[in-house]
Write an enzyme that holds these catalytic residues in place. Structure first.
Site, PDB file in Angstrom:
ATOM      1  N   CYS A  35       0.806  -1.007  -0.080  1.00  0.00           N
ATOM      2  CA  CYS A  35      -0.168   0.065  -0.051  1.00  0.00           C
ATOM      3  C   CYS A  35       0.917   1.042   0.031  1.00  0.00           C
ATOM      4  CB  CYS A  35      -0.830   0.032   1.193  1.00  0.00           C
ATOM      5  SG  CYS A  35      -0.242   0.049   2.623  1.00  0.00           S
ATOM      6  N   ASN A  38       2.418   1.657   4.170  1.00  0.00           N
ATOM      7  CA  ASN A  38       2.742   0.362   4.977  1.00  0.00           C
ATOM      8  C   ASN A  38       2.385   0.215   6.403  1.00  0.00           C
ATOM      9  OD1 ASN A  38       5.482  -1.763   5.405  1.00  0.00           O
ATOM     10  ND2 ASN A  38       3.543  -2.533   5.059  1.00  0.00           N
ATOM     11  N   ARG A  41      -3.240  -0.710   5.335  1.00  0.00           N
ATOM     12  CA  ARG A  41      -3.858  -1.884   4.425  1.00  0.00           C
ATOM     13  C   ARG A  41      -2.813  -3.040   4.208  1.00  0.00           C
ATOM     14  NH1 ARG A  41      -5.125   1.871  -0.577  1.00  0.00           N
ATOM     15  NH2 ARG A  41      -3.255   2.669  -0.017  1.00  0.00           N
ATOM     16  N   SER A  42      -1.680  -2.762   3.818  1.00  0.00           N
ATOM     17  CA  SER A  42      -0.630  -3.595   3.465  1.00  0.00           C
ATOM     18  C   SER A  42      -0.459  -4.582   4.771  1.00  0.00           C
ATOM     19  CB  SER A  42       0.431  -3.357   3.004  1.00  0.00           C
ATOM     20  OG  SER A  42       1.203  -2.252   3.646  1.00  0.00           O
ATOM     21  N   ASP A 153      -8.071   3.578   1.079  1.00  0.00           N
ATOM     22  CA  ASP A 153      -7.221   3.884   2.169  1.00  0.00           C
ATOM     23  C   ASP A 153      -7.913   4.508   3.439  1.00  0.00           C
ATOM     24  OD1 ASP A 153      -5.195   4.512   3.894  1.00  0.00           O
ATOM     25  OD2 ASP A 153      -4.241   5.674   2.568  1.00  0.00           O
TER      26      ASP A 153
END
Length: 186
Positions: A35, A38, A41-42, A153
């Site tokens: 993403c 970091n 989402r990731s 996001d």
């Protein structure tokens, strides 16, 4: 918080659903979730995928990590709201943010972006001739995506945004794991 645990994980591009011919089926499949920063989402996708892999008893088969295309949050832990939503669903997040490195395009079997902007940036920064066939969007695996393939996001929103993102990520990671298992069976 220490480094992210190396749980065996992988990711796939719906348009490229087979592993390369030279792929050693005994080697762990690796995936990098990406993403922007970091922290939301990731790391959530990494944690969800790792959780699903553990539930399936496949830790020796998959390795997961996450990174951001931006550098703003390097060294920071995951956003407390991502940690909170994961904990409410029995999933632990750990580690610190890092930025995507050119070596990631050689180190990971699959690189899964959270949205089109990050996918575009990954294509831009990928070393010439390396890794672009490994790129996909996470929601390509979400059967409820209805054409919207970006994971929004939630950084500037409220808690309900994190819950919605969790649901998208969970559905997508579950299907991603199913697809990877099918690839390994071929």
């Amino acid at each position: 918080m220490g480094a992210r645990p190396q749980v065996r994980a992988s990711s796939g591009n719906r348009s490229r659903t087979t592993m390369p011919e030279s792929r050693d089926p005994t080697r762990a499949t690796s995936v990098l979730f990406v993403c922007l920063g970091n922290i939301c989402r990731s790391p959530l996708a990494e944690g969800v995928f790792a959780h699903l892999v553990r539930e399936a008893g496949r830790e020796a088969i998959y390795r997961a990590d996450s990174a951001g295309t931006g550098h703003w949050h390097v060294g920071e832990p995951p956003d407390p709201r991502s940690v909170g939503v994961a904990e409410r669903h029995g999933i632990a997040l750990s580690g610190v943010a890092r930025q995507v490195d050119p070596s990631d395009f050689r180190s990971f079997d699959r690189i899964v972006a959270m949205d089109r902007d990050n996918l575009r940036e990954l294509r831009r920064i990928s070393p010439k001739g390396e890794g672009t066939g490994l790129l996909s969007l996470l929601r390509e695996f979400d059967l409820e995506a209805e054409g919207e393939l970006s994971v929004p996001d939630p950084y500037y929103g409220g808690p309900d945004g994190f819950e919605k993102v969790f649901a998208m990520v969970y559905r997508s990671c579950a299907r991603l794991l199913e697809d990877l298992e099918a690839e390994r069976a071929r």
